[in-house]
Design an enzyme around this catalytic site. Structure first.
Site, PDB file in Angstrom:
ATOM      1  N   ARG A 181      12.959  11.758   6.170  1.00  0.00           N
ATOM      2  CA  ARG A 181      14.312  11.510   6.670  1.00  0.00           C
ATOM      3  C   ARG A 181      15.280  12.495   6.023  1.00  0.00           C
ATOM      4  O   ARG A 181      15.154  12.823   4.839  1.00  0.00           O
ATOM      5  CB  ARG A 181      14.701  10.076   6.317  1.00  0.00           C
ATOM      6  CG  ARG A 181      16.065   9.636   6.729  1.00  0.00           C
ATOM      7  CD  ARG A 181      16.417   8.306   6.084  1.00  0.00           C
ATOM      8  NE  ARG A 181      15.511   7.232   6.466  1.00  0.00           N
ATOM      9  CZ  ARG A 181      14.871   6.469   5.595  1.00  0.00           C
ATOM     10  NH1 ARG A 181      15.013   6.668   4.294  1.00  0.00           N
ATOM     11  NH2 ARG A 181      14.078   5.515   6.012  1.00  0.00           N
TER      12      ARG A 181
ATOM     13  N   ARG B 251      22.460   3.521  -2.572  1.00  0.00           N
ATOM     14  CA  ARG B 251      22.730   2.313  -1.799  1.00  0.00           C
ATOM     15  C   ARG B 251      23.707   1.398  -2.530  1.00  0.00           C
ATOM     16  O   ARG B 251      23.942   1.557  -3.727  1.00  0.00           O
ATOM     17  CB  ARG B 251      21.409   1.558  -1.563  1.00  0.00           C
ATOM     18  CG  ARG B 251      20.300   2.426  -0.985  1.00  0.00           C
ATOM     19  CD  ARG B 251      18.913   1.860  -1.305  1.00  0.00           C
ATOM     20  NE  ARG B 251      17.847   2.800  -0.968  1.00  0.00           N
ATOM     21  CZ  ARG B 251      17.108   2.744   0.134  1.00  0.00           C
ATOM     22  NH1 ARG B 251      17.292   1.773   0.998  1.00  0.00           N
ATOM     23  NH2 ARG B 251      16.172   3.644   0.373  1.00  0.00           N
TER      24      ARG B 251
ATOM     25  N   ASP C  33       0.818  -1.225   0.000  1.00  0.00           N
ATOM     26  CA  ASP C  33       0.000   0.000   0.000  1.00  0.00           C
ATOM     27  C   ASP C  33       0.846   1.266   0.000  1.00  0.00           C
ATOM     28  O   ASP C  33       0.324   2.373  -0.100  1.00  0.00           O
ATOM     29  CB  ASP C  33      -0.974   0.008   1.178  1.00  0.00           C
ATOM     30  CG  ASP C  33      -0.283  -0.124   2.538  1.00  0.00           C
ATOM     31  OD1 ASP C  33       0.929   0.154   2.629  1.00  0.00           O
ATOM     32  OD2 ASP C  33      -0.956  -0.519   3.508  1.00  0.00           O
TER      33      ASP C  33
ATOM     34  N   ASP D 149      20.559  -3.425   0.177  1.00  0.00           N
ATOM     35  CA  ASP D 149      19.755  -2.248  -0.159  1.00  0.00           C
ATOM     36  C   ASP D 149      19.590  -1.320   1.034  1.00  0.00           C
ATOM     37  O   ASP D 149      19.071  -0.205   0.882  1.00  0.00           O
ATOM     38  CB  ASP D 149      18.381  -2.661  -0.713  1.00  0.00           C
ATOM     39  CG  ASP D 149      17.632  -3.578   0.226  1.00  0.00           C
ATOM     40  OD1 ASP D 149      18.098  -4.704   0.437  1.00  0.00           O
ATOM     41  OD2 ASP D 149      16.577  -3.175   0.754  1.00  0.00           O
ATOM     42  N   ASN D 150      20.032  -1.743   2.222  1.00  0.00           N
ATOM     43  CA  ASN D 150      20.002  -0.885   3.395  1.00  0.00           C
ATOM     44  C   ASN D 150      21.390  -0.370   3.762  1.00  0.00           C
ATOM     45  O   ASN D 150      21.586   0.158   4.853  1.00  0.00           O
ATOM     46  CB  ASN D 150      19.408  -1.637   4.591  1.00  0.00           C
ATOM     47  CG  ASN D 150      17.916  -1.846   4.457  1.00  0.00           C
ATOM     48  OD1 ASN D 150      17.231  -1.065   3.807  1.00  0.00           O
ATOM     49  ND2 ASN D 150      17.402  -2.900   5.068  1.00  0.00           N
TER      50      ASN D 150
ATOM     51  N   ASP E 150      17.309   3.989   7.526  1.00  0.00           N
ATOM     52  CA  ASP E 150      16.232   3.040   7.232  1.00  0.00           C
ATOM     53  C   ASP E 150      16.093   2.009   8.341  1.00  0.00           C
ATOM     54  O   ASP E 150      16.330   0.818   8.144  1.00  0.00           O
ATOM     55  CB  ASP E 150      16.479   2.348   5.883  1.00  0.00           C
ATOM     56  CG  ASP E 150      15.159   1.929   5.229  1.00  0.00           C
ATOM     57  OD1 ASP E 150      14.095   2.239   5.779  1.00  0.00           O
ATOM     58  OD2 ASP E 150      15.203   1.293   4.171  1.00  0.00           O
TER      59      ASP E 150
END
EC number: 2.7.7.-
Length: 485
Positions: free
Chosen positions: A189, A196, A135, A265-266, A275
């Site tokens: 943020r 990344r 969503d 990806d973090n 994140d």
């Protein structure tokens, strides 16, 4: 006056819309992102504004209204384009090409008063091409937890993103890991970059080394400018990234922080943590403490964080080897453990009260500290705060007075370890002049905050929000964290 002119006039003096934005990432072209539209929310309630960040943006907090935050970051008036960034990543060891910004976007990049470029990145702002059936929303509790993590880590000296604002949006969300329906929010943020490791991994997957080189040149220009123009700038970039990441994970470990989801990806290309999902601060020293309930095999447990970050740097070599010699990257990566150990020891010695410790007993003291914490299962943060609370110049005179009055009740098996610790601590103190005891006491206080974000504390401020919409405990906790020196 038509609507367009009205909107322009409203934006002309809006504090956030008139900041010094730069289209740095946008200027690379549309190979790296997609333009998206923010969700239209039924409600906008400002729940958090980080006034501590506003001076860095050249803004006077008193001149910025709550409605200014809502207009810019809840209703998203006046900013285009909004960019959902493309990336891939290794998730729990498996490569996933179906990633990308799925519930957020790059709102803009701002040149701050310190001369650095910062990103404003949203979370919970609606669907993007990468939502994968989701969503695109963020739960209010998730936003609140990230606000707390970022402020706590910042106060602990960890290189971290911070939250600029959090706005409740009036939607009801269904989640498997929270009692549902639950409330929603948009969180914004502020950090140095949202590029990344996985951004480069995607380009390698697409077999586009030309785009990788273009992106790497961009990264060096904006985030490693001191390397620009050097003959071996690409190797130097990777070597510096290795050092930044090694020191970052050392900061987490000393702070007793478990990131929980160290997928590539973090991992930020600037060596900054961001994140925060199911993170946790360790209650006791447990090497296998695992923050994420879904990390069934403890891949990202507390003690694995250094090796996982080193592995992620090794994985990054694959997309970079079209630009940088693999042998030279391997050579740079061999220094990871040395950087990590040096930074970890420095930070742990500070937690023990010493800005610098180069006596023969130094490593023995640290080894005994970890041994005692693991054997006794005394609260990790409690142990250091009790050293700070009870520290006395008399410890220099008599080893039996060390930790006298501390709220520490070790088990019988840990008592001998603690006794040895007290003797070594006493010996080290005698390497310092009496007038240096005040400096040690102050270092202990600065390095060991009394308020630590253990899970029960987070739940204690969430419960009044969930049950009574009472934000006072949350606001009090943030103020307490920010005021710790």
């Amino acid at each position: 006056m038509n609507l367009a002119e009205t909107s322009h006039n409203e934006n002309s003096d809006h504090p956030f819309l008139t900041l010094n934005y730069e289209p740095a990432l946008e200027s690379l072209g549309n190979d790296y992102h997609d333009e998206v539209i923010a969700a239209d929310f039924p409600q906008h309630i400002l729940r958090w504004r980080n006034d501590a960040l506003l001076p860095r943006l050249g803004l006077d907090p008193q001149a910025v209204t709550d409605e200014d935050f809502i207009t810019a970051f809840g209703k998203f008036h006046g900013r285009k384009p909004l960019l959902a960034l493309r990336y891939h990543g290794y998730q729990f060891g498996t490569y996933n090409p179906n990633l990308g910004d799925g519930r957020g976007f790059l709102y803009g990049q701002v040149r701050a008063t310190d001369g650095e470029l910062y990103d404003f990145g949203t979370k919970g702002s609606g669907k993007t091409p990468y939502s994968r059936g989701g969503d695109g929303m963020l739960t209010l509790k998730g936003g609140m937890r990230e606000v707390l993590a970022a402020e706590a880590l910042h106060q602990l000296g960890v290189r971290t993103s911070r939250c600029l604002t959090m706005i409740e949006t009036g939607l009801s969300l269904w989640r498997g890991d929270e009692p549902s329906p639950t409330r929603s929010c948009v969180m914004v943020r502020m950090n140095s970059s949202h590029i990344r490791f996985g951004t480069f991994e995607r380009l390698h997957y697409l077999q586009r080394p030309d785009l990788s080189k273009k992106l790497l040149d961009h990264v060096i220009e904006y985030y490693y400018p001191h390397l620009m123009g050097k003959e071996n700038q690409y190797v130097l970039f990777y070597a510096e990234l290795v050092k930044r990441v090694a020191e970052l994970v050392a900061q987490w470990m000393a702070a007793g922080f478990c990131h929980a989801v160290l997928n590539t990806d973090n991992m930020s290309i600037t060596g900054e943590s961001f994140d925060y999902g199911p993170y946790a601060f360790i209650p006791t020293y447990d090497p296998y403490f695992t923050a994420a309930y879904f990390d069934y095999y403890r891949r990202y447990c507390y003690s694995h964080q250094p090796s996982i970050c080193q592995l992620n740097l090794e994985l990054l070599q694959e997309p970079l080897k079209a630009i940088i010699d693999k042998g030279e990257m391997d050579s740079a990566l061999t220094k990871f453990n040395g950087y990590y150990q040096a930074e970890y020891r420095r930070l742990m010695w500070k937690k023990l009260g010493f800005e610098k410790l180069d006596f023969p007993e130094a490593n023995q003291l640290l080894d005994l500290t970890i041994e005692f914490l693991q054997e006794s299962q005394i609260g990790y943060h409690l142990f250091f705060s009790e050293i700070a609370r009870t520290f006395s110049t008399k410890w220099r005179e008599d080893s039996t007075l060390v930790l006298n009055g501390a709220d520490i009740m070790p088990t019988s098996g840990a008592s001998n370890i603690l006794n040895n610790w007290c003797v070594i601590y006493h010996q080290i103190l005698n390497n310092f002049a009496p007038e240096q005891m005040a400096v040690i006491a102050q270092t202990l206080i600065k390095s060991n905050p009394q308020t630590v974000l253990l899970r029960p504390i987070i739940e204690s401020v969430w419960e009044p929000i969930a049950q009574e919409d009472n934000w006072q405990p949350f606001n009090d906790l943030v103020k307490k964290i920010q005021s710790q020196k």
